[in-house]
Write a protein that holds these residues in place. Structure first.
Motif, PDB file in Angstrom:
ATOM      1  N   SER A  15       7.770   2.532   0.352  1.00 58.92           N
ATOM      2  CA  SER A  15       6.341   2.338   0.658  1.00 58.92           C
ATOM      3  C   SER A  15       5.525   2.286  -0.633  1.00 58.92           C
ATOM      4  O   SER A  15       5.939   2.806  -1.660  1.00 58.92           O
ATOM      5  N   ASN A  16       4.347   1.659  -0.530  1.00 57.33           N
ATOM      6  CA  ASN A  16       3.435   1.672  -1.680  1.00 57.33           C
ATOM      7  C   ASN A  16       2.702   2.994  -1.693  1.00 57.33           C
ATOM      8  O   ASN A  16       2.157   3.415  -0.671  1.00 57.33           O
ATOM      9  N   ASN A 279       0.804  -7.177 -11.396  1.00 57.93           N
ATOM     10  CA  ASN A 279       0.454  -6.342 -10.255  1.00 57.93           C
ATOM     11  C   ASN A 279      -0.852  -5.589 -10.437  1.00 57.93           C
ATOM     12  O   ASN A 279      -1.559  -5.328  -9.462  1.00 57.93           O
ATOM     13  N   ASP A 323       3.604  -1.618  -8.969  1.00 59.72           N
ATOM     14  CA  ASP A 323       2.452  -1.697  -8.061  1.00 59.72           C
ATOM     15  C   ASP A 323       1.166  -1.393  -8.826  1.00 59.72           C
ATOM     16  O   ASP A 323       0.627  -2.262  -9.479  1.00 59.72           O
ATOM     17  N   GLN A 324       0.681  -0.147  -8.759  1.00 57.96           N
ATOM     18  CA  GLN A 324      -0.627   0.176  -9.353  1.00 57.96           C
ATOM     19  C   GLN A 324      -0.476   0.901 -10.695  1.00 57.96           C
ATOM     20  O   GLN A 324       0.484   1.629 -10.919  1.00 57.96           O
ATOM     21  N   SER A 337       2.840   3.120 -10.287  1.00 60.02           N
ATOM     22  CA  SER A 337       3.628   3.276  -9.052  1.00 60.02           C
ATOM     23  C   SER A 337       4.425   1.984  -8.837  1.00 60.02           C
ATOM     24  O   SER A 337       4.043   0.927  -9.349  1.00 60.02           O
ATOM     25  N   THR A 338       5.531   2.143  -8.104  1.00 60.39           N
ATOM     26  CA  THR A 338       6.402   0.969  -7.927  1.00 60.39           C
ATOM     27  C   THR A 338       6.483   0.623  -6.434  1.00 60.39           C
ATOM     28  O   THR A 338       6.111   1.410  -5.563  1.00 60.39           O
ATOM     29  N   GLN A 339       7.001  -0.575  -6.187  1.00 54.51           N
ATOM     30  CA  GLN A 339       7.083  -1.066  -4.808  1.00 54.51           C
ATOM     31  C   GLN A 339       8.091  -0.254  -3.983  1.00 54.51           C
ATOM     32  O   GLN A 339       8.007  -0.214  -2.762  1.00 54.51           O
ATOM     33  N   GLY A 341       8.459   2.940  -4.120  1.00 57.31           N
ATOM     34  CA  GLY A 341       7.977   4.269  -3.787  1.00 57.31           C
ATOM     35  C   GLY A 341       8.243   5.329  -4.848  1.00 57.31           C
ATOM     36  O   GLY A 341       8.392   6.497  -4.504  1.00 57.31           O
TER      37      GLY A 341
END
Length: 1349
Positions: A15-16, A279, A323-324, A337-339, A341
């Motif tokens: 999860s994100n 991203n 991710d963020q 953060s990564t895709q 989790g």
């Protein structure tokens, strides 16, 4: 960039993640995944707490101070709070019936905005617990929003509208959008003027394609920015700086734009940072850095230069992508953060914490890691894992201490692995501001006190071994402290700098400063200390000598935060002071002639965020924000790289390095630089610095190398001086600082040197003042010297006073007193007291003084007194000239016999002439050597032409000659007049006069060699007109008109024939013209008038034309004629002169000429030998002549008669008989002198054939024995050179030559001959025995003979 920790949880997998850093402090990170919880971790990755919530977390935010975290969950109308300061969880009911979708704390106050799925809004005041529900703010789900500084709230919703509300929830503006809004931010657009409206622009991305800028004050003029299609969608953007926006796009691009109205729409910078996708982007203003993530990598850029990628981190195991990306406010930590989790946290900036002791360093390399290293000694680094994130680090020789708040942990540094062991941790009575260690003790500063205690004592001992400073609260709060091996130093807010001896804890010294002391920095030994006060001034203190040794540091920057001492050599006294940008190098000059002082050597720039930790021999070790150290070489020590003697720098650079080395007291290095390629100026600099620092031995070496002999001798003269002040005084004097030298001399044991120096420098005022104190006996002498100086610069009043002071009235100093009296006399006259001055000058024995005073009086127009003094001083010329100025002729006449100056005689002469005394005038003119006036007076007034003529002839005066010429013209004496006109260079007048009065011969004679070609031509034409051919020819020849000259010479009547012919020959010789030559030859041969002229003229012509062979033939003919006529001497002379001429021209001499000359010479020798009574030599020569009797036709009988008589006398009876028989021939018999006839007949009747044998001598060529008088060698067939004294052949070993004609002669015979004769028998030149030299090597004469033959 260092990975600090990675967070992963099974519940989060796939999860994100939603996560938020605690605001401002950044100590916590809250993370939420798919599960119904929010986990809170500290900055080291340890889970701190967990919030359980009824559903999945849909939003969370920290308040502005980072104290409270607010969380909203799906399927719940409650808002959950976690208080970080007390670790407590609470919740409130929102009162909203629909699900919450958005949460955000205000930037400035305790207001929390919560949005719902149906577009409703709740504003909650956390302080007052007041809730303001606003229903229907939007019609659909609120997705994004932001607060500004004025507490305005902007919200975006899925209903494609933007609303702006105030903190009460009232809508102020509303705008519809072309798509769905996302990521909303309040900011300030960049403008030319700074507007006071605050954050007035809302930026948001619309439909992920457009970046819209909406000004709440100008809602109609919204700005929509679209970007190139290939960039992809807008993923994320951040404002930074002065209105700039960084935008990240999905295809891996990021772009920087400006919001300034003139630049809007232009991309300032664009980079394709990630190949596939991007991203997220983040910006840290604290670090001035931007980060972007995508493609499994994070790239960090510098905001000031986007091209500069400072870091790249690859996360290869994150297969699903990133991710963020978010930074803490202080920029220390970056979370991504990564895709799949997980959450990675990286350290991007460390607190710069470090300490040094000696050459060892301890510094923070990670949040919980301290590294101890010693690069100078080459020790391997030791890494210590610490328990807390420290706020301070302290290092001692054997220990490291780290700590935070009021606790400190101590570690012992050991030799075996791991290199350290934990000793203990101690709690202090307050928050520790700073700590210092030495070998045994630790000193901690907290709350204005310093606690000093043992590091490794037992507990009971430790209580004993602990003390708090200061003992008394009234002594002020301690603001700073430092610990060295033996001493504890601390500075207080009341300005005390106290030194405590650690061993017995007693205060050793205390220095009181005017304001509080903020920081102290002792050197390694603790003998010197730099402190910074509350006014940001820097001072250097020597506690051991606190009374006089606190120096303010020059040019001390107020921004300076710390000081490091160079520990390369403890006594160097070099330290640096540093601030954020620069390092300033200072040096203490302890022993100089100026006393101790501190100088600023120079400054070196520091890179961004570097903190100096250690200084060792010009190398500065700095700690960086990335937890590493870097080396900076100080620009002030750049000379060290060159002192190896391989300087390649330009001369200005070299001079700069020499100056640096000298400021740092590195004299040997400075000398090395000069030796490699220093200029004379550099050498002088080094020498001067050695003198300032009183390094006399070194200065001698330097000046010797630079060739300054004078300085070397001066320095050697002071080498042995022990008295430091006296020595320093001498050095200051050599450097030209005389006032300092005087002060140093006066404070030395030999103050009189100051007086000597001032006298030598001619500083008389100072010298007199010193003499009054030190040596009163010197005052008269100094006064006299001062008076001389004052007189020179024209200060006569003071000069007179000092001359009078200079009198000693002591017979020992008679000369000095006389000089003073002379000065008084001069000054009296200068001051107008002429009678006194003149009287003193007359009494004074000096002649020079009389002259000086006379000159002064003369310049004052006091002529009679001046003349009197000159006369007294026997300066008669000066006296006479001054008497003339006052028209005292009688006095001038008296002095005239002593006067040598022509000018005075001239003036006197003019005066006498004006008086009509012409004889005196003439005499005076003569004394003045004014010859023209003498001549004028002699002719005009004294009627004495003889004297005038004599003077003109002696002096060659042109004007005089003119006057004499005029005089003679008046007497009609034209010859004399012409003569003097020529003398006066009036040739034209002289010529006209000669023409008028038929005196041309006189003129021609007088003009002589002085005349020009034109003069000669005029004379020639005149004579031509007068039909005087000889003279005309002569002058035509002189002016180069040879054909006319020859014509006139040949026209001459035969009376003066001889001279004319001679002149004609000379003319043709000069002309070198074949036609003229032929004309003359025809004349001489008698072709023109049928009368052949004498052959001698032809001979002379050939000689004049340098036709030497023809001349030789003619000479032989002339000689033959002379011989036939019986003129044997003439014939000999003609042949001899021709012989020498041909020899000079290197022309082969005809054999006939040689033979004839030899026979004629033999004949002339007979007379000489017979006259000397040497009958044998005479007989031998007569035999030679008689054998060639045909050459003497005029005197056959007399010669043969002489031969018979001489041979008979010499005992050559056979030869006498043969010549007697010849005389008996019928053609000669009757001509025999009757005196000898009977004897000769008797000889023939009764012949005696006995003969004296002729001596033999060797041939000079081959050495064969020959009769003495034989001139042809039967062996080598050479004609032999003959002796001009005897006629015999020459001998090698008895060779000499006549120095005039160079004909050879036997040396023995020549000297014998010259005893009675005074001339050379060949050339008839005067000769004496002394002039004849024997010649040892006669080979060159033999070669010449050979050639001649």
């Amino acid at each position: 960039m260092k990975s600090v920790f990675i967070l992963a949880d099974k519940a989060w997998a796939g999860s994100n993640l939603l996560y938020k850093w605690q605001k401002s402090l950044g100590n916590y990170i809250a993370v939420a995944g798919q599960d119904n919880s929010v986990k809170i971790f500290d900055r080291h990755g340890h889970q701190w707490t967990e919030l359980s919530i009824p559903g999945r977390c849909v939003g969370m935010d920290w308040d502005k101070d980072g104290d409270i975290l607010a969380v909203i969950a799906a399927k719940s109308s409650s808002i959950y709070f976690w208080d970080a300061s007390v670790n407590k969880t609470s919740h409130i009911d929102s009162g909203m019936r629909d699900q919450m979708s958005f949460i955000l704390w205000s930037k400035t106050g305790p207001l929390l905005a919560v949005g719902t799925v149906k577009g409703n809004l709740l504003i909650y005041n956390q302080q007052t617990s007041r809730k303001i529900p606003v229903l229907g703010k939007h019609t659909k789900k609120i997705t994004c929003g932001c607060w500004n500084n004025q507490n305005l709230l902007a919200l975006g919703s899925e209903d494609n509208t933007l609303s702006i509300s105030n903190h009460e929830g009232d809508t102020i503006r509303q705008a519809s959008l072309h798509g769905e809004p996302a990521e909303m931010t309040f900011s300030v657009m960049k403008t030319d003027e700074r507007s006071g409206q605050g954050e007035n622009t809302v930026s948001l991305s619309v439909d992920k394609k457009i970046l819209m800028l909406f000004n709440i004050h100008d809602p109609d003029n919204r700005i929509d920015l679209t970007f190139q299609r290939h960039y992809g969608n807008i993923v994320s953007y951040r404002w930074y700086g002065d209105g700039y926006i960084l935008i990240g796009f999905s295809h891996g691009y990021f772009v920087v734009i400006s919001t300034h109205i003139r630049e809007i729409g232009h991309e300032l910078c664009q980079a394709h940072n990630h190949k596939e996708s991007l991203n997220s982007v983040a910006i840290s203003t604290a670090l001035n850095k931007a980060a972007s993530c995508g493609d499994n990598s994070i790239k960090i850029h510098d905001l000031s230069d986007f091209k500069d990628i400072s870091n790249v981190v690859q996360l290869d195991d994150e297969t699903k992508g990133l991710d963020q990306l978010n930074w803490t406010d202080d920029g220390q930590l970056l979370a991504v953060s990564t895709q799949k989790g997980t959450l990675h946290v990286f350290l991007t900036k460390l607190p710069i914490l470090g300490s040094s002791f000696g050459t060892r360093l301890a510094y923070l390399t990670s949040l919980l890691e301290v590294t101890v290293s010693n690069q100078v000694e080459g020790e391997s680094p030791v890494t210590i894992e610490v328990e807390v994130e420290p706020t301070f680090i302290a290092l001692g020789p054997y220990h490291v201490a780290v700590g935070m708040n009021n606790r400190a942990w101590f570690y012992d540094l050991i030799d075996h692995k791991p290199g350290f062991k934990k000793l203990k941790d101690i709690e202090y009575l307050g928050t520790i501001a700073s700590m210092c260690l030495n070998s045994y003790y630790a000193a901690a500063l907290f709350e204005g006190k310093v606690q000093l205690h043992m590091i490794e004592g037992k507990d009971q001992e430790e209580k004993k071994q602990m003390k708090l400073f200061p003992d008394d609260d009234r002594k002020g709060r301690i603001l700073c402290h430092a610990l060295t091996t033996d001493f504890l130093y601390y500075g207080t807010d009341s300005g005390n700098v106290v030194c405590v001896l650690v061993e017995d804890w007693e205060t050793v010294s205390s220095y009181t400063h005017s304001v509080g002391v903020r920081k102290v920095f002792p050197d390694l030994n603790g003998t010197r200390l730099v402190f910074i006060d509350d006014k940001n001034g820097g001072f250097l203190l020597s506690p051991s000598n606190a009374t006089d040794s606190c120096f303010e540091l020059p040019n001390f920057s107020p921004t300076i935060t710390g000081v490091l001492w160079d520990n390369w050599h403890s006594d160097r006294g070099v330290f640096v002071a540093y601030d954020d940008d620069k390092v300033y190098t200072y040096a203490l000059h302890k022993t100089t002639i100026y006393g101790p002082r501190v100088v600023l050597v120079g400054s070196t720039a520091l890179l961004f965020s570097q903190k100096p930790l250690l200084l060792h021999n010009g190398d500065l070790t700095c700690q960086t924000a990335s937890g590493k150290t870097s080396e900076v070489t100080l620009s002030t020590h750049s000379f060290l790289k060159n002192s190896t003697g391989t300087a390649t720098d330009s001369p200005p650079e070299l001079s700069k390095q020499v100056a640096q080395a000298l400021k740092l007291k590195r004299f040997h290095e400075a000398r090395g630089l000069c030796q490699s390629s220093g200029s004379s100026t550099d050498w002088a600099e080094v020498g001067g610095a050695c003198l300032v620092h009183m390094e006399v031995e070194l200065a001698i070496q330097v000046y010797r190398m630079s060739g300054n002999v004078g300085m070397v001798l001066s320095l050697q003269g002071i080498q042995g001086i022990e008295d430091m002040n006296l020595r320093a005084g001498h050095l200051a004097m050599f450097l030209g600082d005389y006032n300092l030298a005087q002060d140093l001399y006066l404070s030395s044991g030999c103050p009189i040197v100051a007086l000597e120096m001032r006298r030598d420098l001619l500083h008389w005022d100072s010298a007199l003042m010193l003499a009054k104190r030190l040596a009163e006996a010197q005052i008269p002498f100094i006064s006299k010297e001062y008076a001389v100086h004052l007189e020179f610069i024209g200060d006569y009043v003071n000069a007179l006073a000092h001359y009078e002071k200079g009198m000693t009235q002591n017979n020992k100093f008679q000369e000095h007193d006389e000089a003073c009296k002379a000065g008084v006399a001069r000054m009296s006259i200068r001051m107008g007291d002429i009678r006194r001055g003149a009287a003193q000058a007359i009494q004074h024995p000096s002649r020079v003084l009389k002259k000086e005073c006379g000159a002064i009086l003369e310049s004052m127009k006091q002529f009679s007194e001046a003349a009197q003094l000159y006369e007294k001083g026997q300066y008669y010329d000066k006296a006479a000239s001054v008497y003339i100025r006052c028209k005292n002729w009688a006095k001038v006449g008296e002095l005239l016999q002593h006067v040598s100056s022509p000018k005075i005689h001239l003036q006197y002469a003019k005066a006498k002439e004006a008086d009509g005394k012409y004889k005196d005038a003439a005499q005076a003119y003569e004394s003045a050597k004014d010859w023209d006036n003498v001549i004028r007076v002699l002719l005009d007034h004294l009627n004495n032409p003889e004297e005038a003529v004599r003077i003109v002839r002696e002096t060659q005066s042109i004007d005089g000659a003119k006057m004499v010429a005029r005089f003679f013209l008046g007497l009609n004496d034209y010859g004399s007049a012409i003569h003097f006109l020529v003398l006066s260079q009036c040739n034209d007048e002289a010529f006209q006069l000669a023409q008028q009065h038929g005196q041309m011969e006189v003129y021609a004679d007088i003009i002589g060699p002085e005349a020009t070609q034109e003069d000669y031509q005029s004379i020639a034409l005149y004579f031509e007109g007068e039909k005087k051919h000889l003279q005309a020819g002569k002058f035509f020849q002189k002016c180069g008109q040879y054909s006319r000259a020859l014509k006139h010479f040949l026209k001459c009547p035969n009376t003066d024939d001889n001279l004319a012919v001679e002149m004609a020959i000379e003319t043709v010789g000069q002309a070198r013209d074949s036609s003229l030559t032929n004309q003359l030859i025809d004349y001489l041969m008698g072709e023109s008038d049928g009368m052949p002229k004498d052959a001698k003229y032809l001979f002379r012509l050939y000689m004049a034309l340098q036709l030497f062979r023809e001349a030789a033939r003619t000479a032989i003919i002339i000689a033959r004629e002379e011989q036939c006529a019986g003129n044997y001497r003439n014939a000999h002379d003609v042949l001899f002169s021709m012989y020498t001429e041909l020899q000079a021209q290197k022309i082969k001499i005809p054999a006939e000429m040689v033979t004839n000359l030899m026979i004629l010479h033999s004949y002339l020798l007979v007379k000489i030998h017979v006259k000397r009574g040497d009958h044998l030599k005479g007989a031998r020569m007569l035999i030679r002549v008689s054998n060639n009797i045909s050459k003497f036709p005029a005197h056959v009988v007399p010669i043969l008669t002489s031969a018979v008589i001489e041979c008979h006398r010499a005992g050559l009876k056979n030869s006498a008989f043969s010549f007697a028989a010849m005389l008996m021939r019928p053609e000669y018999r009757n001509e025999i002198d009757s005196k000898y006839r009977k004897k000769i007949e008797a000889m023939v009747r009764r012949p005696d054939t006995s003969e004296l044998e002729e001596e033999t001598t060797p041939c000079p060529f081959c050495g064969a024995q020959l009769p003495q008088n034989e001139l042809l060698c039967i062996s080598c067939k050479n004609n032999l050179p003959y002796c001009i004294s005897t006629g015999r052949h020459m001998l090698k070993e008895d060779w000499s030559v006549c120095p005039h004609c160079e004909f050879p002669s036997l040396y023995s015979q020549f000297t014998l001959l010259l005893e009675t004769e005074t001339t050379c028998p060949m050339c008839s030149e005067a000769l004496s025995v002394k002039q004849v030299k024997t010649i040892t090597d006669c080979s060159k004469y033999l070669q010449a003979e050979d050639l001649d033959q």
